[in-house]
Design a protein around this motif. Structure first.
Motif, mmCIF file in Angstrom:
data_model
loop_
_atom_site.group_PDB
_atom_site.id
_atom_site.type_symbol
_atom_site.label_atom_id
_atom_site.label_comp_id
_atom_site.label_asym_id
_atom_site.label_seq_id
_atom_site.Cartn_x
_atom_site.Cartn_y
_atom_site.Cartn_z
ATOM 1 N N GLU A 155 17.562 9.325 2.396
ATOM 2 C CA GLU A 155 17.398 10.768 2.218
ATOM 3 C C GLU A 155 16.112 11.121 1.474
ATOM 4 O O GLU A 155 15.611 12.244 1.590
ATOM 5 N N LEU A 156 15.586 10.173 0.699
ATOM 6 C CA LEU A 156 14.450 10.467 -0.169
ATOM 7 C C LEU A 156 13.107 9.985 0.366
ATOM 8 O O LEU A 156 12.096 10.680 0.258
ATOM 9 N N CYS A 157 13.103 8.784 0.932
ATOM 10 C CA CYS A 157 11.847 8.060 1.105
ATOM 11 C C CYS A 157 11.131 8.407 2.402
ATOM 12 O O CYS A 157 11.748 8.703 3.423
ATOM 13 N N THR A 158 9.821 8.338 2.328
ATOM 14 C CA THR A 158 8.991 8.488 3.506
ATOM 15 C C THR A 158 8.637 7.129 4.107
ATOM 16 O O THR A 158 8.415 7.022 5.314
ATOM 17 N N THR A 159 8.576 6.105 3.275
ATOM 18 C CA THR A 159 8.225 4.753 3.714
ATOM 19 C C THR A 159 9.172 3.759 3.060
ATOM 20 O O THR A 159 9.606 3.954 1.922
ATOM 21 N N ILE A 160 9.487 2.692 3.795
ATOM 22 C CA ILE A 160 10.406 1.665 3.311
ATOM 23 C C ILE A 160 9.716 0.307 3.353
ATOM 24 O O ILE A 160 9.060 -0.049 4.332
ATOM 25 N N GLY A 161 9.883 -0.457 2.267
ATOM 26 C CA GLY A 161 9.459 -1.846 2.241
ATOM 27 C C GLY A 161 10.689 -2.732 2.115
ATOM 28 O O GLY A 161 11.591 -2.432 1.345
ATOM 29 N N ILE A 162 10.724 -3.799 2.886
ATOM 30 C CA ILE A 162 11.872 -4.713 2.884
ATOM 31 C C ILE A 162 11.396 -6.075 2.406
ATOM 32 O O ILE A 162 10.456 -6.651 2.964
ATOM 33 N N ALA A 186 6.888 0.132 6.488
ATOM 34 C CA ALA A 186 6.596 1.072 7.564
ATOM 35 C C ALA A 186 7.228 2.416 7.246
ATOM 36 O O ALA A 186 8.210 2.496 6.503
ATOM 37 N N PRO A 187 6.673 3.491 7.806
ATOM 38 C CA PRO A 187 7.315 4.805 7.645
ATOM 39 C C PRO A 187 8.742 4.770 8.168
ATOM 40 O O PRO A 187 9.037 4.121 9.179
ATOM 41 N N LEU A 188 9.632 5.468 7.481
ATOM 42 C CA LEU A 188 11.038 5.479 7.873
ATOM 43 C C LEU A 188 11.199 6.026 9.290
ATOM 44 O O LEU A 188 12.032 5.539 10.059
ATOM 45 N N SER A 189 10.389 7.018 9.655
ATOM 46 C CA SER A 189 10.481 7.587 11.000
ATOM 47 C C SER A 189 10.172 6.542 12.063
ATOM 48 O O SER A 189 10.786 6.529 13.142
ATOM 49 N N ASN A 241 0.853 -1.184 0.000
ATOM 50 C CA ASN A 241 0.000 0.000 0.000
ATOM 51 C C ASN A 241 0.891 1.237 0.000
ATOM 52 O O ASN A 241 1.629 1.472 0.956
ATOM 53 N N VAL A 242 0.840 1.994 -1.099
ATOM 54 C CA VAL A 242 1.643 3.209 -1.241
ATOM 55 C C VAL A 242 0.692 4.393 -1.380
ATOM 56 O O VAL A 242 -0.157 4.421 -2.269
ATOM 57 N N ALA A 243 0.852 5.370 -0.500
ATOM 58 C CA ALA A 243 -0.044 6.528 -0.483
ATOM 59 C C ALA A 243 0.299 7.487 -1.622
ATOM 60 O O ALA A 243 1.447 7.564 -2.067
ATOM 61 N N PRO A 244 -0.679 8.249 -2.096
ATOM 62 C CA PRO A 244 -0.413 9.244 -3.143
ATOM 63 C C PRO A 244 0.618 10.270 -2.689
ATOM 64 O O PRO A 244 0.621 10.717 -1.545
ATOM 65 N N GLY A 245 1.512 10.631 -3.607
ATOM 66 C CA GLY A 245 2.527 11.631 -3.317
ATOM 67 C C GLY A 245 3.700 11.135 -2.512
ATOM 68 O O GLY A 245 4.582 11.911 -2.149
ATOM 69 N N GLU A 246 3.751 9.849 -2.253
ATOM 70 C CA GLU A 246 4.804 9.278 -1.418
ATOM 71 C C GLU A 246 5.999 8.842 -2.273
ATOM 72 O O GLU A 246 5.852 8.495 -3.445
ATOM 73 N N ILE A 247 7.188 8.885 -1.683
ATOM 74 C CA ILE A 247 8.350 8.217 -2.265
ATOM 75 C C ILE A 247 8.606 6.976 -1.426
ATOM 76 O O ILE A 247 8.994 7.066 -0.262
ATOM 77 N N TYR A 248 8.354 5.831 -2.011
ATOM 78 C CA TYR A 248 8.409 4.547 -1.307
ATOM 79 C C TYR A 248 9.662 3.803 -1.747
ATOM 80 O O TYR A 248 9.877 3.581 -2.937
ATOM 81 N N GLY A 249 10.493 3.426 -0.798
ATOM 82 C CA GLY A 249 11.727 2.718 -1.103
ATOM 83 C C GLY A 249 11.585 1.231 -0.878
ATOM 84 O O GLY A 249 11.090 0.798 0.168
#
Length: 315
Positions: free
Chosen positions: A204-211, A221-224, A28-36
């Motif tokens: 440096e870019l992503c708001t959310t990371i998938g592994i 999950a969100p990188l934060s 699930n990737v939200a609109p406007g997100e940079i997902y890594g």
């Protein structure tokens, strides 16, 4: 089906003969997100992106792009118009100039003559290639060729970008330029999914990371949030005394995973724990009368998070 997702999958699976490349992935990737998307070679990242781009048919499962379902066996042209897909090592036509190359792809997307010229000028400015518009493709540097590939990917104004190893082989300056361009595209409203081995760039870019591991999406999950979890981090220590005494104490502490003698009496350890655990380790070393002159925890990074998760999977 949620309408607030730019990319959504349910039970997405791909099997090649006896090899299960992607297994029951719910993304699930939200609109406007940079997902890594990260993971070792063979984890299934490229296969997953190819299915999202409709370059590979899933064995089973569902794909939704901006709330529209990709129907197996159909052309799904309206959805493809919304997608920009940049695979790893996309071939460039070396007998064309930069302008002709972009014009060719603009024609494939059936842009009108006026719109075609307008879009080519726009993407050349965006990728900083205007001065190279009449240059032959073989004369471009690796970084310029990668920017040209990206210009081709966005020539039709997609709103979802799928990028597979887009900075592979680029020098540090070209990678900085790429990151800046990603931020510009995100600000313009694009949703971007990036698979990459260069974790520092994604951090440096992503708001959310998938592994991904062995075809499974084991974490998303969100990188934060990932940064707040206990994970492997580096701690630098220096002692005035015998480093052997320090090592003897470290071996008894369960959070210490590995250690390395950097020079003389200075060590680096990989430590699994949060800030409270670090404080407890320091108290233990002081109580053991280890004469420390340095105890410097480095903040957790994306590589440490990945290694920690990989360690948990193995355990």
């Amino acid at each position: 089906m949620p309408q607030d997702s730019a990319i959504c999958t349910h039970g997405l699976t791909k099997q090649f003969d006896r090899h299960l490349a992607v297994h029951e992935v719910d993304l699930n990737v939200a609109p406007g997100e940079i997902y890594g998307l990260i993971g070792p070679n063979g984890a299934g990242k490229t296969t997953l992106i190819r299915m999202l781009a409709q370059a590979e048919a899933p064995t089973r499962g569902e794909i939704y792009i901006n709330g529209q379902q990709v129907i197996p066996g159909q052309r799904n042209l309206a959805i493809k118009q919304q997608l920009g897909y940049l695979p790893d090592n996309f071939p460039l036509y070396e007998d064309l100039t930069v302008w002709d190359y972009l014009d060719y792809f603009a024609r494939l997307y059936q842009l009108s003559t006026f719109r075609r010229r307008q879009r080519i000028q726009t993407v050349l400015e965006l990728t900083n290639l205007t001065a190279k518009r009449t240059s032959a493709i073989p004369s471009l540097s690796r970084g310029m060729q990668q920017r040209l590939s990206l210009a081709r990917t966005i020539i039709h104004e997609p709103i979802v970008l799928l990028l597979d190893e887009p900075v592979s082989g680029l020098d540090p300056i070209a990678r900085v330029q790429f990151r800046d361009l990603m931020r510009v595209l995100q600000a313009a409203g694009m949703t971007i999914l990036i698979a990459s081995h260069i974790l520092s760039d994604l951090a440096e870019l992503c708001t959310t990371i998938g592994i991904m591991e062995l075809g499974y999406l084991v974490e998303s999950a969100p990188l934060s949030e990932l940064y707040r979890r206990p994970c492997h981090q580096q701690i630098f220590l220096t002692t005035l005394g015998d480093p052997g005494a320090l090592l003897a104490e470290l071996r008894q502490y369960p959070g210490v995973q590995t250690w390395e003698v950097l020079s003389g009496q200075r060590l680096r350890i990989h430590f699994s724990g949060n800030q409270e655990d670090c404080a407890q380790l320091l108290r233990s070393l002081v109580a053991a009368r280890i004469p420390l002159t340095e105890f410097h925890p480095a903040p957790p990074d994306l590589e440490g998070i990945f290694l920690n998760l990989d360690h948990q999977q193995v355990s």
